[in-house]
Design a protein around this motif. Structure first.
Motif, PDB file in Angstrom:
ATOM      1  N   ALA A  95       0.834  -1.208   0.000  1.00 26.32           N
ATOM      2  CA  ALA A  95       0.000   0.000   0.000  1.00 26.32           C
ATOM      3  C   ALA A  95       0.865   1.253   0.000  1.00 26.32           C
ATOM      4  N   LEU A  96       1.966   1.215   0.756  1.00 22.71           N
ATOM      5  CA  LEU A  96       2.885   2.358   0.768  1.00 22.71           C
ATOM      6  C   LEU A  96       3.529   2.547  -0.602  1.00 22.71           C
ATOM      7  N   MET A  97       3.848   1.445  -1.278  1.00 27.23           N
ATOM      8  CA  MET A  97       4.385   1.538  -2.642  1.00 27.23           C
ATOM      9  C   MET A  97       3.370   2.189  -3.580  1.00 27.23           C
ATOM     10  N   MET A  98       2.094   1.855  -3.415  1.00 27.62           N
ATOM     11  CA  MET A  98       1.058   2.457  -4.251  1.00 27.62           C
ATOM     12  C   MET A  98       0.985   3.967  -4.023  1.00 27.62           C
ATOM     13  N   VAL A  99       1.011   4.380  -2.760  1.00 26.42           N
ATOM     14  CA  VAL A  99       0.903   5.807  -2.438  1.00 26.42           C
ATOM     15  C   VAL A  99       2.075   6.598  -3.014  1.00 26.42           C
ATOM     16  N   LEU A 100       3.262   6.008  -2.979  1.00 27.35           N
ATOM     17  CA  LEU A 100       4.485   6.709  -3.410  1.00 27.35           C
ATOM     18  C   LEU A 100       4.903   6.380  -4.838  1.00 27.35           C
ATOM     19  N   SER A 101       4.076   5.643  -5.588  1.00 26.73           N
ATOM     20  CA  SER A 101       4.466   5.164  -6.924  1.00 26.73           C
ATOM     21  C   SER A 101       4.827   6.307  -7.864  1.00 26.73           C
ATOM     22  N   PRO A 102       6.062   6.285  -8.419  1.00 28.36           N
ATOM     23  CA  PRO A 102       6.446   7.291  -9.405  1.00 28.36           C
ATOM     24  C   PRO A 102       6.099   6.878 -10.836  1.00 28.36           C
ATOM     25  N   SER A 103       5.755   5.600 -11.036  1.00 30.11           N
ATOM     26  CA  SER A 103       5.455   5.105 -12.381  1.00 30.11           C
ATOM     27  C   SER A 103       4.506   3.928 -12.286  1.00 30.11           C
ATOM     28  N   VAL A 104       3.970   3.531 -13.430  1.00 31.65           N
ATOM     29  CA  VAL A 104       3.033   2.409 -13.458  1.00 31.65           C
ATOM     30  C   VAL A 104       3.752   1.093 -13.140  1.00 31.65           C
ATOM     31  N   ALA A 105       5.057   1.022 -13.386  1.00 36.16           N
ATOM     32  CA  ALA A 105       5.818  -0.188 -13.047  1.00 36.16           C
ATOM     33  C   ALA A 105       5.795  -0.426 -11.543  1.00 36.16           C
ATOM     34  N   VAL A 107       3.357   0.478  -9.577  1.00 39.25           N
ATOM     35  CA  VAL A 107       1.981   0.040  -9.281  1.00 39.25           C
ATOM     36  C   VAL A 107       1.851  -1.459  -9.518  1.00 39.25           C
ATOM     37  N   ILE A 108       2.390  -1.935 -10.648  1.00 33.59           N
ATOM     38  CA  ILE A 108       2.322  -3.364 -10.960  1.00 33.59           C
ATOM     39  C   ILE A 108       3.109  -4.170  -9.929  1.00 33.59           C
ATOM     40  N   ALA A 109       4.302  -3.680  -9.559  1.00 39.51           N
ATOM     41  CA  ALA A 109       5.112  -4.374  -8.557  1.00 39.51           C
ATOM     42  C   ALA A 109       4.394  -4.403  -7.205  1.00 39.51           C
ATOM     43  N   ALA A 110       3.754  -3.299  -6.844  1.00 39.01           N
ATOM     44  CA  ALA A 110       3.025  -3.228  -5.572  1.00 39.01           C
ATOM     45  C   ALA A 110       1.884  -4.239  -5.541  1.00 39.01           C
ATOM     46  N   GLN A 111       1.176  -4.384  -6.643  1.00 37.47           N
ATOM     47  CA  GLN A 111       0.066  -5.336  -6.688  1.00 37.47           C
ATOM     48  C   GLN A 111       0.560  -6.777  -6.721  1.00 37.47           C
ATOM     49  N   ALA A 112       1.763  -6.994  -7.246  1.00 37.94           N
ATOM     50  CA  ALA A 112       2.354  -8.339  -7.176  1.00 37.94           C
ATOM     51  C   ALA A 112       2.630  -8.712  -5.723  1.00 37.94           C
ATOM     52  N   VAL A 113       3.159  -7.757  -4.947  1.00 38.90           N
ATOM     53  CA  VAL A 113       3.414  -7.995  -3.515  1.00 38.90           C
ATOM     54  C   VAL A 113       2.089  -8.207  -2.782  1.00 38.90           C
ATOM     55  N   ALA A 114       1.087  -7.379  -3.087  1.00 40.73           N
ATOM     56  CA  ALA A 114      -0.220  -7.512  -2.438  1.00 40.73           C
ATOM     57  C   ALA A 114      -0.854  -8.860  -2.763  1.00 40.73           C
ATOM     58  N   GLY A 115      -0.742  -9.297  -4.014  1.00 40.54           N
ATOM     59  CA  GLY A 115      -1.316 -10.581  -4.409  1.00 40.54           C
ATOM     60  C   GLY A 115      -0.630 -11.750  -3.730  1.00 40.54           C
ATOM     61  N   ALA A 116       0.699 -11.699  -3.645  1.00 41.58           N
ATOM     62  CA  ALA A 116       1.440 -12.769  -2.965  1.00 41.58           C
ATOM     63  C   ALA A 116       1.081 -12.808  -1.483  1.00 41.58           C
TER      64      ALA A 116
END
Length: 559
Positions: A95-105, A107-116
């Motif tokens: 969630a912190l990665m989503m808030v601070l995301s500088p790019s869509v990459a 966002v995708i990485a953050a959702q990979a962590v959330a999904g795992a």
């Protein structure tokens, strides 16, 4: 003879620990519901197409479905409480990665962590409920997960739509971060047995089921874009002109069958499988899984169809979508909360059959009364009736699986639930999209051929092989790039409007047929009430099997 467990004889556990599990379900569901609401803001902030952002949604679902069975084994080996706290902390990090995301990459990485992380949280919820609650309290606790899922959907659309409109999309995921911190703190109120270091993780089975889920999800999700049979221009490759989407579905089915064969072989050899197939040992438990798959697929199809028409066809905002879906989501929440009270009076079979009858009637009703405006009273009534049936079913079939398995297999039940729900959601969404677009293409093609107001010269300027759902304003804009006259544009808009509505009606009618077929597996659900032992059944200790069941208080029953 009928034996009943009285509520007075149960040792009541405090409900405070359940608050953390309730919020954990909300955490996952809120994250998933917030992603579609945030697409518009991400597209604007990152300067990428919507397909790039939607990759994050697919990534989350893939990680959950592919890893949930492995997650269950990790929980059994390490200990549910310890691993639960670790993955909740990881979810907070995503969630912190989503808030601070500088790019869509990011966002995708953050959702990979959330999904795992969710791949372990899903079975952990079932295992922790089984460890902390018994009898009617357990049934109530299981039911609350369904209501948490519905409540988070309502709040994510309303809060996300409001924040996204007036503030921006990152604050939406601040709420996810706050929820994760709250769940972590509440976890110290839970209790669970220590892990079992002797539990092995079947690597081959994990690879088979993971590859099967990935192939099935990618295949179903791209049926529309890559082609149902023939490969389209968007397909990454083709096999003798065939689309890779149905081929991936076929590969996924073969890999899934390979997983079942290997699991049976490993069980027969006396080794611990990745997931115990004994949780699906009886026809009643398999019926519960079939019913769960169908009702989640139907829900996903409807959740895809309504935003499609409101945002794409009518050109309205996500906030308008949340308002349109509010009656449905509130109904699901209330029903999922209250349906547990009916378990003492009605058997799962009666509730399941009646609920599928409600969803069938609701979809049938919608197929006749729906118009291009979702805010009419008959349409809202249809959504409410569907929500009653859907809310009751999701809670019911999950409860049947949980109470039919011994406590030590609760994690396996959670992994089956996670795999079934995520795969059903992907299939329901993809099939609904492919079906509606396919029907629309046929309607438009037939109407254009038969309409004398659309000349051949105009047809030659429009690519009818790429028919999709567009608003009338978008269609007018496209036709301005042709030599169409005002009368011809009006005729094309009329065809588009009529074809869309016919596609919607026929699509809802097909979904009603699927719902009606689901009455068959629902009729195989247990026919006895909680704590009740029918005269034809004799209580016996031992594992469940094809000819055995468990009452909803966990008693093993054999014919």
């Amino acid at each position: 003879m009928t034996a009943r467990a009285t509520a007075d004889s149960e040792e009541r556990a405090p409900w405070l620990p359940m608050v953390g599990l309730f919020l954990a379900q909300m955490l996952m569901s809120f994250n998933v519901a917030a992603l579609p609401v945030s697409i518009g803001g991400m597209v604007e902030d990152f300067g990428v197409p919507p397909t790039a952002v939607s990759t994050a949604i697919v990534t989350y679902g893939l990680m959950v479905a592919a890893l949930v069975m492995v997650g269950a084994k990790i929980g059994q080996r390490v200990g549910w409480l310890l691993v639960f706290r670790v993955v909740v902390a990881a979810f907070a990090g995503s969630a912190l990665m989503m808030v601070l995301s500088p790019s869509v990459a990011w966002v995708i990485a953050a959702q990979a962590v959330a999904g795992a992380s969710a791949a372990i949280i899903v079975p952990a919820l079932v295992a922790l409920i089984a460890a902390n609650y018994r009898g009617t309290q357990q049934a109530t606790a299981v039911g609350s997960l369904g209501s948490a899922r519905a409540l988070s959907g309502v709040s994510a659309f309303l809060i996300g739509g409001t924040l996204g409109t007036f503030v921006g999309w990152p604050p939406v995921f601040v709420i996810v971060l706050v929820l994760a911190v709250a769940v972590f703190l509440f976890s110290f109120r839970l209790r669970s047995a220590a892990g079992n270091k002797s539990v092995d993780i079947d690597v081959l089975a994990a690879l088979l089921i993971g590859a099967a889920i990935v192939a099935l999800t990618l295949g179903f999700n791209n049926l529309n874009g890559w082609g149902l049979l023939q490969a389209t221009r968007e397909a990454p490759f083709d096999v003798l002109g065939l689309s890779p989407a149905p081929l991936l579905v076929l590969v996924g089915i073969i890999l899934g069958q390979g997983f079942l064969v290997w699991t049976r072989y490993r069980t027969g050899a006396g080794k611990v499988p990745l997931v115990s197939l004994s949780v699906l040992g009886s026809s009643r438990e398999r019926a519960a899984v079939y019913a769960m798959f169908i009702v989640v697929a139907l829900e996903a199809a409807l959740n895809f169809t309504v935003p499609l028409y409101i945002q794409i066809v009518q050109g309205r905002t996500p906030f308008d979508t949340s308002l349109a879906m509010l009656p449905f989501n509130l109904t699901v929440f209330i029903t999922a909360t209250l349906v547990v009270r009916s378990y003492e009076r009605f058997s799962p079979r009666v509730i399941g059959v009646f609920s599928f009858m409600l969803t069938t009637l609701a979809l049938l009703w919608l197929s006749f009364v729906v118009t291009n405006n979702w805010e009419t009273v008959p349409t809202i009534l249809g959504l409410i009736v569907f929500g009653i049936g859907q809310g009751a079913l999701v809670t019911l079939v999950f409860n049947v699986l949980v109470t039919a398995a011994p406590k030590e297999l609760a994690g396996d039940v959670g992994s089956v639930r996670g795999t079934t729900q995520n795969l059903a959601s992907a299939v329901g969404t993809a099939v609904a999209g492919a079906m509606l677009v396919g029907i629309l293409s046929l309607n438009v093609g037939q109407a254009v051929i038969n309409d004398v107001d659309i000349p051949d010269r105009l047809i030659a300027q429009v690519d009818l092989d790429q028919v999709n759902f567009v608003s009338n304003d978008q269609l007018r804009e496209v036709l301005t790039r042709t030599d169409a006259s005002e009368a011809e544009v009006d005729a094309a808009v009329r065809i588009n409007t009529d074809a869309r509505l016919r596609a919607l009606k026929l699509g809802l009618l097909i979904l009603a047929g699927v719902s009606a077929l689901a009455i068959l597996p629902a009729s195989r659900l247990p026919g006895y009430r909680p704590g009740e032992i029918p005269e034809t059944l004799v209580a016996r200790d031992g594992p469940t099997g094809p000819d055995r069941d468990r009452s909803t208080d966990g008693t093993v029953l054999e014919k």
